[in-house]
Design an enzyme around this catalytic site. Structure first.
Site, PDB file in Angstrom:
ATOM      1  CE  LYS A 252      -3.965   1.955   2.552  1.00  0.00           C
ATOM      2  NZ  LYS A 252      -4.903   1.766   3.680  1.00  0.00           N
TER       3      LYS A 252
ATOM      4  CB  SER B 144      -8.293   3.499   2.564  1.00  0.00           C
ATOM      5  OG  SER B 144      -7.470   2.905   3.550  1.00  0.00           O
TER       6      SER B 144
ATOM      7  CB  SER C  36      -8.518   0.608   5.421  1.00  0.00           C
ATOM      8  OG  SER C  36      -9.283   1.767   5.255  1.00  0.00           O
TER       9      SER C  36
HETATM   10  N1  GLN Z   1     -13.192   3.618   5.710  1.00  0.00           N
HETATM   11  C1  GLN Z   1     -12.821   4.091   7.008  1.00  0.00           C
HETATM   12  C2  GLN Z   1     -12.556   5.567   6.948  1.00  0.00           C
HETATM   13  O1  GLN Z   1     -12.824   6.124   5.957  1.00  0.00           O
HETATM   14  C3  GLN Z   1     -11.622   3.336   7.490  1.00  0.00           C
HETATM   15  C4  GLN Z   1     -10.358   3.840   6.928  1.00  0.00           C
HETATM   16  C5  GLN Z   1      -9.165   2.997   7.314  1.00  0.00           C
HETATM   17  O2  GLN Z   1      -9.315   1.964   7.946  1.00  0.00           O
HETATM   18  N2  GLN Z   1      -7.994   3.479   6.978  1.00  0.00           N
HETATM   19  O3  GLN Z   1     -12.104   6.152   7.869  1.00  0.00           O
END
Ligand code: GLN
Length: 483
Positions: free
Chosen positions: A85, A160, A184
């Site tokens: 990532k 994400s 995410s």
């Molecule tokens: N989708 C969640 C957010 O937008 C989690 C993001 C993540 O785990 N980095 O905060």
């Protein structure tokens, strides 16, 4: 030499590669080339990678081959092609967190997880797309490109860490790293049909990973099998002097070699708060099938309650932006970031941050600055911390009765690209089942539901602190039912 590898990289796992390289079925170089050939064809339609690191990967592969020829063996992760990532630093490579503000930033050092993977012999194919600074659930918040779900190109891969999930799901990598602050890793894993593990808070070092919300962030793997997830966790975990929140805990032998007799003794709780209105009917039905599969393995399930679950999303959307606003303050055009021409210092900050950050990052920086401002701190931030304590206590209480908790990962399967991008609240709801886990700091894994037609669906197993062996153990025996 077995040239078949050029034709068929499907179905390879970490374990299989280790076996094949040891037996000299093919070389690490051949395998790595096969992956790049596949990526060059496949990624034009998926868009999982932001950058490929072909030169670095070929050098790494040659090292692995040298070790094998010298009789040293490939190493635990020797020759395993991995995607990383783009918020995790690899020295010398661009690292953007999918933000315009870091479009030209080159990492000056390796994250600890990268050093560990290198030592174990892994190969880095490239950096994957993500929501900007890990904020989002669809990878649509990337400043650079859209990533498509390999199972339906009109749909999102989740986020994400959507690029990492899509890379593994489309066989462009054997495994990938992601970061999980509120879901995410687990949410994109579920939407793409891969395994995704968020380890216990502190199990894996965060040094060299761009911080989103430091009290919630954890690094973890995407893999094709639960067994591979366990193998990677073993390599990634451990105390790191560079991260004071990393724990000195060491996983036992049961992480890699679970025993069915021990697994049968585990009691699995099913929390009523996770089976509510809004949960897709097909997902609800599939969860019942998973329960039946557990019964086939001799595992008992039991209804439980996590009464403060309803506060988790609001609590997260106060604590997370508060930490985001602090962590993202370093991107100011001086310490990090692009530097626009400006007349004075304040102007410089304003110009860089205005043009460098996307809409979602700005929204959260503003929200976080607001909840931390004097006069509002007690009403919002301090109250959210109290709610967080109650959510954590729910898990402590539940884990007196059961060893593992089973829930869905997401309320729906993958949604269409563009479907939720103008509605932040609808997007935030995608993580309703994953967020409580980060607030409590416990480990959880997303496992693809087998025997499923249509879009992938995942189930989530949540464990006690540092009891990854329980959730991964159940997961490994569940997978065997279908092999
Ligand atoms: N989708 C969640 C957010 O937008 C989690 C993001 C993540 O785990 N980095 O905060």
């Amino acid at each position: 030499m077995n040239r078949e590898i050029y034709m068929n990289i499907k179905g390879l796992t970490i374990k299989k590669i280790h076996h094949d390289l040891t037996k000299k079925e093919y070389s690490s170089r051949e395998l790595t080339e096969a992956f790049f050939n596949h990526i060059k064809k496949e990624d034009a339609k998926i868009g999982a990678f932001l950058d490929l690191s072909e030169n670095m990967a070929m050098r790494q592969a040659e090292e692995v081959d040298k070790n094998i020829s010298a009789g040293k063996g490939p190493g635990v992760l020797g020759g395993v092609p991995m995607a990383i990532k783009d918020n995790i630093l690899i020295e010398g490579l661009r690292c953007t967190a999918a933000s315009k503000i870091l479009k030209d930033y080159k990492a000056a050092y390796n994250a600890t997880v990268i050093n560990k993977l290198r030592l174990a012999g892994a190969i880095f194919l490239g950096k994957t797309n993500m929501d900007e600074f890990a904020m989002g659930s669809s990878t649509e918040n990337s400043a650079f490109q859209v990533t498509h779900n390999p199972h339906d190109l009109e749909r999102v891969p989740g986020g994400s860490s959507g690029g990492s999930a899509a890379a593994v799901a489309s066989e462009m990598a054997i495994a990938a790293l992601g970061s999980d602050t509120g879901g995410s890793i687990r949410q994109p894993a579920a939407l793409c049909g891969t395994v995704g593990l968020k380890p216990t808070y502190g199990a894996v070092s965060r040094y060299g990973v761009m911080a989103m919300a430091s009290s919630l962030d954890q690094i973890g793997p995407f893999t094709k099998t639960v067994e591979d997830a366990a193998l990677l966790l073993k390599e990634l975990s451990g105390q790191d002097p560079m991260d004071s929140t990393s724990a000195s805990f060491k996983f036992g032998a049961d992480l890699l070699s679970p025993n069915i007799e021990d697994i049968k003794k585990l009691k699995v709780g099913i929390p009523e708060e996770y089976f509510v209105e809004g949960l897709d009917k097909n997902i609800a039905a599939k969860m019942n099938e998973v329960v039946k599969d557990f019964e086939k393995l001799g595992i008992k399930t039991k209804k439980i309650s996590l009464p403060h679950t309803k506060y988790a999303l609001s609590c997260y959307y106060i604590i997370m932006p508060a930490e985001v606003s602090a962590n993202l303050s370093r991107f100011d055009g001086i310490r990090y970031g692009t530097r626009e021409k400006a007349d004075n210092l304040i102007d410089l900050y304003k110009k860089n941050r205005e043009s460098g950050f996307g809409a979602e990052s700005k929204r959260r920086i503003l929200l976080g600055t607001f909840v931390l401002s004097s006069g509002y701190y007690d009403a919002y931030y301090a109250k959210a911390q109290k709610a967080r304590a109650l959510i954590r206590k729910d898990f402590d209480e539940a884990f007196k009765e059961v060893d593992v908790i089973l829930t869905p990962v997401t309320p729906t399967p993958a949604f269409k690209i563009g479907e939720k991008s103008d509605d932040p609240l609808a997007m935030y709801l995608s993580d309703i089942f994953t967020i409580p886990v980060n607030l409590a700091g416990v480990p959880a894994v997303s496992i693809p539901v087998k025997n499923n037609s249509g879009l992938p669906i995942g189930f989530q197993l949540i464990g006690k602190h540092f009891r990854e062996a329980d959730i991964l153990g159940i997961g490994q025996f569940y997978e065997k039912l279908y092999n």
